[in-house]
Enzyme design. Structure first.
Site, mmCIF file in Angstrom:
data_model
loop_
_atom_site.group_PDB
_atom_site.id
_atom_site.type_symbol
_atom_site.label_atom_id
_atom_site.label_comp_id
_atom_site.label_asym_id
_atom_site.label_seq_id
_atom_site.Cartn_x
_atom_site.Cartn_y
_atom_site.Cartn_z
ATOM 1 N N LYS A 76 14.931 -41.647 -9.812
ATOM 2 C CA LYS A 76 15.896 -42.597 -10.372
ATOM 3 C C LYS A 76 16.350 -43.674 -9.389
ATOM 4 O O LYS A 76 16.934 -44.674 -9.801
ATOM 5 C CB LYS A 76 17.100 -41.858 -10.958
ATOM 6 C CG LYS A 76 17.983 -41.134 -9.976
ATOM 7 C CD LYS A 76 19.141 -40.488 -10.746
ATOM 8 C CE LYS A 76 20.093 -39.751 -9.819
ATOM 9 N NZ LYS A 76 21.222 -39.183 -10.569
ATOM 10 N N ASN B 71 17.805 -34.818 -2.399
ATOM 11 C CA ASN B 71 18.559 -33.812 -1.655
ATOM 12 C C ASN B 71 17.742 -33.251 -0.496
ATOM 13 O O ASN B 71 18.285 -32.895 0.548
ATOM 14 C CB ASN B 71 18.976 -32.671 -2.597
ATOM 15 C CG ASN B 71 20.330 -32.931 -3.246
ATOM 16 O OD1 ASN B 71 20.801 -34.064 -3.269
ATOM 17 N ND2 ASN B 71 20.950 -31.893 -3.776
ATOM 18 N N THR B 72 16.426 -33.155 -0.688
ATOM 19 C CA THR B 72 15.545 -32.650 0.372
ATOM 20 C C THR B 72 15.758 -33.417 1.666
ATOM 21 O O THR B 72 15.841 -32.832 2.753
ATOM 22 C CB THR B 72 14.069 -32.782 -0.059
ATOM 23 O OG1 THR B 72 13.844 -31.977 -1.206
ATOM 24 C CG2 THR B 72 13.136 -32.350 1.059
ATOM 25 N N GLU C 75 20.790 -18.552 11.378
ATOM 26 C CA GLU C 75 21.942 -19.067 10.645
ATOM 27 C C GLU C 75 22.685 -17.919 9.983
ATOM 28 O O GLU C 75 22.254 -16.768 10.033
ATOM 29 C CB GLU C 75 21.481 -20.115 9.617
ATOM 30 C CG GLU C 75 20.803 -21.313 10.260
ATOM 31 C CD GLU C 75 20.331 -22.346 9.266
ATOM 32 O OE1 GLU C 75 20.508 -22.143 8.056
ATOM 33 O OE2 GLU C 75 19.762 -23.372 9.696
ATOM 34 N N HIS D 104 28.154 -28.184 -1.751
ATOM 35 C CA HIS D 104 26.879 -28.297 -1.046
ATOM 36 C C HIS D 104 25.673 -27.936 -1.902
ATOM 37 O O HIS D 104 24.675 -28.645 -1.904
ATOM 38 C CB HIS D 104 26.922 -27.397 0.191
ATOM 39 C CG HIS D 104 25.700 -27.456 1.039
ATOM 40 N ND1 HIS D 104 25.259 -28.628 1.630
ATOM 41 C CD2 HIS D 104 24.811 -26.495 1.426
ATOM 42 C CE1 HIS D 104 24.166 -28.386 2.336
ATOM 43 N NE2 HIS D 104 23.857 -27.112 2.217
ATOM 44 N N ARG E 247 23.689 -18.353 -1.969
ATOM 45 C CA ARG E 247 22.410 -18.639 -1.323
ATOM 46 C C ARG E 247 22.452 -18.302 0.157
ATOM 47 O O ARG E 247 23.354 -18.717 0.876
ATOM 48 C CB ARG E 247 22.056 -20.114 -1.500
ATOM 49 C CG ARG E 247 20.780 -20.542 -0.785
ATOM 50 C CD ARG E 247 20.466 -21.984 -1.077
ATOM 51 N NE ARG E 247 21.399 -22.896 -0.447
ATOM 52 C CZ ARG E 247 21.175 -23.524 0.711
ATOM 53 N NH1 ARG E 247 20.063 -23.310 1.378
ATOM 54 N NH2 ARG E 247 22.071 -24.361 1.192
#
Length: 531
Positions: free
Chosen positions: A35, A42-43, A115, A351, A386
């Site tokens: 678009k 986002n990548t 992480e 996020h 996640r």
């Protein structure tokens, strides 16, 4: 227009699928719609990296699976977790073969980060701009493929189903089928129909429904909203992940992400009194899963009446910080923050969406001939929260599985119907853009104030009442004015916000990213909320 394979979205999920399909069928046409610009996804903004087990001497699939299940707080589909973790290394090898580069040490071994929620160092990265590097490699490979047509500045308005042929379509209709899309071509300002026997949605997340987010402006939940309007199944939208450490800048809606990998290198969270507070909330301290860290920061801010906490990076040698996190280092310098001496002000920001378009193990949605993968999909991997850096891995694995299933599906006989053109009769140019911009501000304010990290029944009810009014006003605009990207995005965001609130109201417990003060404990009943 007609294409053999239609891909909506040009991030890692969409481009991986397009590249595989195009190479498998060199005589067939693959069309990718995006678009805005082709690289605005986002990548591109994913900093931390991609979690993958490719060092079986120091790690194992079982550990990665266990870490993912723990983070997902009981709602992960264990079979899907096993699929993603075990198929992940091969997909990472593929993107490296296409040109993606990951950091290595002096001996040529991968430089692996750790992480929150991970029990081992397993996160491959390219400095602090891993997503940008993977996007670069994929776009270069796509542009070398002659049968891929990548069309930018094409805003998809709606999926075409039997509804547009004059049939009544409901949630219980057994054979809802996608025939393509109506798309607003921003070059011509015309709404065109693009028909395809197979469509893949890879439209990314929905962080813009909140006032403050790490997401770019394009993250407006378009794919989820379109599938819901087409009577497809949506799942677990209440689980919105707030990244614990976004750079605090008053008045900024798009916040700069301070990667979780910084805490993996030893950075410490401190409140305004200088206290390291995470040990009061979890034994894993700064490396607890994101839901725990975000709620801890939120509690400290409310307890002390402050709008942010600090991330103390002074324990990380400057040369190491500068080497590993060059973009974060540069941003801090621009704001006169010297990481050798100064603490970085941080606060949670919206996020990642862990729910989305419900799919099976092959990326198939409840609508025939429609696949979904990437952040817009709910595959069962993330559950209620996640695990950090699992998203890029999931996107590659499910893009591959969608590709495998599409190869079989395209062989089946299928006749596209005669689809009518878009009917814009009776609409006029919008007279006041403020009607759209003000509604967007109201929407983001409502979601941030009432449907954030901590929720309650009263807050959710208030949010729903306000969303009802915004919906009515926006639908009136949609029916009476010429369409614009701003109006379509607002409409999509209101739909996504409704789904988040509705799922949150149905969940009578606190689990993972969803915390309701009226139901502070987990229920014994483990269930997905499907709308």
């Amino acid at each position: 227009m007609y294409t053999d394979f239609l891909v909506i979205g040009s991030g890692i999920a969409g481009l991986t699928y397009a590249l595989k399909i195009a190479r498998h069928f060199p005589q067939r046409q693959v069309t990718v719609l995006t678009k805005t610009r082709e690289d605005e996804t986002n990548t591109k903004y994913a900093q931390g990296g991609v979690a993958v087990v490719n060092d079986l001497e120091h790690d194992s699939f079982e550990r990665h699976i266990e870490d993912t299940l723990i983070a997902g707080d009981g709602l992960c589909n264990e079979e899907i977790v096993k699929i993603v973790v075990r198929e992940g290394p091969e997909r990472v090898n593929e993107i490296m073969a296409w040109g993606a580069r990951f950091d290595r040490d002096a001996l040529g071994e991968f430089s692996r980060g750790r992480e929150g929620g991970h029990s081992r160092h397993r996160v491959l990265h390219h400095k602090d701009s891993t997503g940008r590097e993977m996007e670069r490699a994929l776009l270069e490979a796509v542009h070398q493929q002659p049968n891929i047509q990548l069309l930018s500045h094409c805003f998809v308005v709606d999926l075409i189903t039997q509804h547009h042929l004059g049939y009544l379509v409901t949630k219980s209709t057994p054979d809802i089928t996608c025939f393509g899309v109506y798309v607003l071509n921003l070059h011509t300002q015309q709404i065109e129909k693009l028909l395809a026997p197979i469509t893949l949605l890879a439209t990314g997340g929905c962080g813009r429904v909140y006032r403050t987010t790490t997401n770019p402006p394009i993250a407006t939940g378009d794919g989820v909203a379109m599938v819901y309007r087409a009577k497809g199944r949506i799942e677990n939208m209440e689980f919105i992940q707030f990244h614990p450490t976004a750079l605090y800048q008053p008045g900024k809606s798009s916040t700069f992400l301070i990667s979780e990998a910084v805490r993996g290198e030893g950075a410490i969270l401190r409140n305004h009194a200088g206290e390291a507070f995470m040990e009061r909330y979890d034994a894993r301290k700064e490396l607890a899963p994101r839901d725990i860290v975000a709620r801890a920061i939120d509690n400290e801010m409310k307890r002390t009446g402050t709008e942010f906490v600090y991330l103390d990076c002074t324990t990380i040698p400057e040369d190491r910080f500068r080497s590993h996190f060059p973009n974060i280092y540069k941003k801090c310098r621009e704001l006169n923050i010297d990481v050798r001496h100064d603490w970085i002000p941080v606060a949670p920001a919206a996020h990642y969406s862990c729910g989305g378009i419900k799919t099976d193990a092959w990326g198939r949605t409840s609508i025939r001939r429609l696949y979904a993968c990437g952040e817009c999909a709910s595959t069962g991997l993330h559950g209620a929260n996640r695990l950090a850096s699992n998203s890029l891995l999931e996107a590659m694995v499910f893009a591959h599985r969608c590709y495998l299933d599409s190869v079989e599906l395209i062989q089946q006989p299928f006749q596209l119907p005669n689809v009518p053109d878009w009917d814009a009769a009776g609409t006029t140019a919008p007279k006041e853009m403020i009607l759209i911009t003000q509604s967007l501000k109201e929407l983001q304010q409502v979601m941030s104030d009432y449907v954030g990290i901590v929720r309650s029944n009263t807050r959710l009810q208030r949010a729903m009442r306000r969303l009802d009014l915004l919906f009515e006003e926006t639908e009136e605009l949609y029916e009476s004015t010429v369409l614009s990207p701003q109006l379509c995005e607002l409409r999509n965001m209101i739909t996504v916000a409704y789904l988040i609130v509705k799922c949150a109201m149905f969940r009578k417990e606190s689990r993972g990213l969803h915390f309701n003060t009226d139901y502070p404990e987990k229920s014994n009943i483990i269930q997905n909320i499907v709308l």
